[in-house]
Design an enzyme around this catalytic site. Structure first.
Site, PDB file in Angstrom:
ATOM      1  N   HIS A  70     -35.414  -6.779 -27.604  1.00  0.00           N
ATOM      2  CA  HIS A  70     -36.165  -7.196 -28.784  1.00  0.00           C
ATOM      3  C   HIS A  70     -36.421  -6.015 -29.717  1.00  0.00           C
ATOM      4  O   HIS A  70     -36.338  -6.146 -30.949  1.00  0.00           O
ATOM      5  CB  HIS A  70     -37.493  -7.817 -28.346  1.00  0.00           C
ATOM      6  N   GLU A  73     -33.327  -5.366 -31.625  1.00  0.00           N
ATOM      7  CA  GLU A  73     -33.173  -6.357 -32.699  1.00  0.00           C
ATOM      8  C   GLU A  73     -33.915  -5.894 -33.957  1.00  0.00           C
ATOM      9  O   GLU A  73     -33.392  -5.964 -35.078  1.00  0.00           O
ATOM     10  CB  GLU A  73     -33.715  -7.703 -32.235  1.00  0.00           C
ATOM     11  N   HIS A  74     -35.131  -5.385 -33.785  1.00  0.00           N
ATOM     12  CA  HIS A  74     -35.900  -4.892 -34.929  1.00  0.00           C
ATOM     13  C   HIS A  74     -35.223  -3.691 -35.581  1.00  0.00           C
ATOM     14  O   HIS A  74     -35.229  -3.549 -36.813  1.00  0.00           O
ATOM     15  CB  HIS A  74     -37.307  -4.506 -34.479  1.00  0.00           C
ATOM     16  N   GLU A 150     -46.873  -7.569 -32.793  1.00  0.00           N
ATOM     17  CA  GLU A 150     -46.276  -8.890 -32.601  1.00  0.00           C
ATOM     18  C   GLU A 150     -46.664  -9.457 -31.240  1.00  0.00           C
ATOM     19  O   GLU A 150     -46.989 -10.645 -31.120  1.00  0.00           O
ATOM     20  CB  GLU A 150     -44.753  -8.803 -32.718  1.00  0.00           C
TER      21      GLU A 150
END
Length: 458
Positions: A70, A73-74, A150
């Site tokens: 993740h 991905e950022h 997040e």
């Protein structure tokens, strides 16, 4: 992460036609460097949904380094030698494009929905950032704060999300599906730039990638563009995914989570289940229909018995997807009516489930489940992004267009006995985790003041 797509996918799969419709046209080709391409022509509007899928998800992270997929991905939105920070989003917006990305257990994906005329521009930019990612130390640390926030917003401050995370960790103690997709907070805090870029170099290469494009284009048109922009990418190592195998669960497990933010208790139960590609796969399609009969709508067994007749619940549902590369999960959930304890609600749920399994489903229930499973096909087949997402996920778990196009006939051929056979094999207490979400009681409040993230005792 866009976990909301998973329920959407179930709607798409369950909305295939009852009448004989022409199959969805799907064209494929493979470049010399191993990149697969899937094209779904739809010429109704001059637009396309461009998706790049990578066979790298949270299940592929080294143990102790959760959140890497993740985090990476950022990072892909930060920049390259050609793209400055934030420039990617600015360019897409200037050309009328909508874009985002998502991380799951089995994959990471990036999409752009845009007018067909801008597709070459999109592919050129995507090819650049898939191999030329550039992030300085300051931006790396800044983005770590973003993913930490997040997690706080989407999980730590949402008691139901905390319970789900804990239940998955309890259901899968050995298999990597038990690890939080976004990452465990203490491990996220320790992730380094070197670790993220090691994952980037290992997994982001063409033979670990699938290009899916749906819209106003054909394979004949797309292939020269793919060869131009993606064909030059260097082939990487052929990777295998040797995930740990979950041992058989032989005793039921329970998770009780209390939080001062909980206003309404809830009941949940997760069962180990096969997927369409792993385990007792013959039960997968019957389980999808059994979930509909048991708790798929207000006409279901659980809703009618618990909400309408007994009035011990305000909601009750069951859900099963099955589109996982590894094992899957069958879900049951309910909310008690006022004055009803979770013990009473659980007993009522167990009774309804046992009666349904023992007595079987009626011909009317079976036909209703099949009809509901196919009700919205026109809308599903007409969508660009929905179909691109669906076929991307099929490819990620090892399925293909034949699975999609043969679904109606296979669903129609399922007999009532197959539903109960699947339920008897899967819905057994010793292979389940039961979760209770409760308000923080007075004794707990006195012993420990509530924290921002809630009570983490389970």
């Amino acid at each position: 992460m866009m976990r909301w797509i998973i329920p959407l996918l179930a709607v798409i799969l369950f909305s295939l036609p009852t009448r004989a419709e022409s199959p969805v046209t799907v064209e494929t080709f493979t470049l010399e460097n191993g990149m697969e391409a899937v094209v779904i022509p739809n010429h109704r509007v001059p637009a396309v949904s461009h998706m790049l899928w990578f066979r790298i998800g949270s299940a592929d992270e080294p143990r102790g380094y959760s959140g890497l997929a993740h985090y990476l991905e950022h990072m892909l939105f930060k920049g390259t030698d050609k793209l400055g920070i934030g420039e990617y989003s600015q360019i897409m917006a200037a050309h009328g494009g909508a874009h985002n990305a998502f991380t799951g257990t089995d994959y990471t994906g990036y999409y752009v929905n845009i007018a067909k005329e801008h597709l070459p521009m999109v592919m050129g930019i995507e090819a650049d950032r898939m191999v030329n990612l550039k992030v300085d130390d300051q931006e790396f640390l800044k983005e770590r704060e973003v993913i930490m926030e997040e997690r706080s917003m989407r999980l730590d401050n949402q008691p139901d999300a905390v319970l789900r995370e804990q239940m998955m960790a309890t259901l899968f103690r050995h298999h990597p599906y038990g690890t939080s997709i976004i990452g465990w907070r203490h491990e996220m805090e320790a992730l380094s730039k070197e670790q993220v870029f090691d994952m980037y170099r290992r997994y982001y290469h063409p033979n670990n990638m699938v290009l899916v494009v749906a819209g106003d284009i054909t394979a004949e048109e797309l292939k020269p563009l793919a060869e131009k922009y993606y064909g030059a990418l260097e082939k990487g190592e052929d990777l295998t995914r040797d995930w740990a195998v979950e041992p058989p669960q032989r005793a039921e497990r329970r998770v009780i989570y209390r939080d001062h933010k909980v206003m309404q208790p809830t009941f949940s139960r997760y069962y180990h289940a096969p997927s369409y590609v792993e385990g007792d796969t013959q039960h997968a399609m019957p389980l999808s229909l059994f979930a509909e009969v048991l708790g798929g709508s207000q006409t279901s067994r659980l809703y009618q018995s618990l909400v309408v007749d007994q009035k011990v619940a305000t909601s009750a549902s069951a859900y099963y997807n099955g589109l996982d590369r590894g094992p899957s999960v069958f879900y049951v959930s309910a909310t008690p009516a006022e004055g009803v304890t979770l013990e009473e609600l659980e007993a009522a749920i167990d009774e309804v489930m046992q009666l349904t399994i023992t007595n079987g489903v009626t011909p009317q229930e079976l036909q209703r489940a099949k009809t509901l499973a196919k009700a919205e096909v026109i809308y599903a087949r007409d969508g660009l992004q929905s179909l691109a997402y669906l076929f991307g996920q099929l490819w990620m778990v090892g399925l293909d267009a034949e699975f999609f196009n043969s679904w109606p006939e296979k669903i129609e051929a399922i007999a009532a006995t197959q539903l109960t056979d699947a339920a008897k094999a899967v819905l057994v207490k010793h292979a389940s985790v039961t979760g209770w979400l409760l308000p923080e009681d007075e004794a707990t409040q006195q012993a420990q003041a509530p924290s921002e993230g809630g009570n983490d005792d389970v």
